[in-house]
Design a protein around this motif. Structure first.
Motif, PDB file in Angstrom:
ATOM      1  N   PRO A 150       0.820  -1.206   0.000  1.00 38.73           N
ATOM      2  CA  PRO A 150       0.000   0.000   0.000  1.00 38.73           C
ATOM      3  C   PRO A 150       0.858   1.262   0.000  1.00 38.73           C
ATOM      4  CG  PRO A 150       0.164  -0.834   2.215  1.00 38.73           C
ATOM      5  CD  PRO A 150       0.919  -1.803   1.349  1.00 38.73           C
ATOM      6  N   ASP A 152       0.235   5.894   0.356  1.00 40.43           N
ATOM      7  CA  ASP A 152      -0.711   6.974   0.640  1.00 40.43           C
ATOM      8  C   ASP A 152      -1.046   7.730  -0.638  1.00 40.43           C
ATOM      9  OD1 ASP A 152      -0.895   6.419   3.352  1.00 40.43           O
ATOM     10  OD2 ASP A 152       0.861   7.637   3.839  1.00 40.43           O
ATOM     11  N   THR A 157      -6.124   5.229   0.240  1.00 41.74           N
ATOM     12  CA  THR A 157      -5.055   4.230   0.157  1.00 41.74           C
ATOM     13  C   THR A 157      -5.133   3.412  -1.123  1.00 41.74           C
ATOM     14  OG1 THR A 157      -4.958   4.023   2.559  1.00 41.74           O
ATOM     15  CG2 THR A 157      -4.015   2.233   1.280  1.00 41.74           C
TER      16      THR A 157
END
Length: 204
Positions: A150, A152, A157
């Motif tokens: 993942p 930002d 996300t």
């Protein structure tokens, strides 16, 4: 995928997103060429899944493709319908497509699967394969990385994928990679990739 969270996040910035990305002129010419090269020759319906403002649906239509757009965000669908009259756009999720098995000839998912948690990715690819007729094409755009993980994203996300891992998962779902494009990080933009694949065998 947390559909409600994604829908709310994009809905809250829809006007800004449309200003930044809402026309095909704001897409890299190499990306447009890649999309057109692998989807323009399809004889039947092509679904632009996660179509956003509808700019790539409109681009495919300009190439003579029977392209239709589906998106989770009402604000995007409303804009797309106004910006591209005569083109079909619907509100919906690509996790369960409202089409018969093997009834479409192509899918474009241009950065629209990036918010899918990795555990849900295979199921979505299988649903795409169910919908696409054997020999149909699939073009997928995504963020590139050395390992799945993942990050930002500015909206909500998102996840990065190694292209070889994506290709392997496509193969397991019943697609075979036929072309790949990778773009390095430049001008503050994250590395990204695109894969074109063909549906193998029988739709599942």
């Amino acid at each position: 995928m947390q559909r409600a969270k994604v829908r709310q996040a994009y809905g809250s910035i829809a006007d800004l997103y449309i200003d930044l990305f809402g026309t095909s002129q704001q897409v890299d010419p190499d990306d447009l060429a890649f999309i057109g090269r692998h989807l323009a020759g399809q004889p039947g319906t092509v679904l632009d899944l996660g179509c956003g403002p509808g700019h790539l649906t409109g681009y495919l239509r300009s190439l003579g493709v029977d392209a239709r757009g589906i998106d989770l965000v009402p604000e995007f669908v409303t804009h797309a319908q106004a910006a591209h009259p005569g083109v079909e756009f619907q509100l919906g999720s690509f996790e369960r497509l409202d089409v018969a098995t093997g009834s479409i000839d192509g899918i474009l998912a241009w950065f629209s699967t990036i918010h899918l948690p990795p555990a849900e990715f295979d199921g979505v690819l299988s649903e795409f394969r169910r919908a696409v007729a054997p020999g149909g094409r699939f073009v997928l755009g995504f963020f590139d990385a050395d390992e799945v993980g993942p990050f930002d994203h500015k909206v909500v996300t998102a996840y990065r994928w190694p292209p070889d891992e994506v290709s392997e998962r496509l193969n397991r779902a019943g697609f075979r990679e036929v072309a790949r494009q990778q773009r390095p990080s430049e001008g503050g933009q994250r590395p990204y990739a695109a894969i074109a694949a063909v549906a193998q065998g029988r739709a599942g």
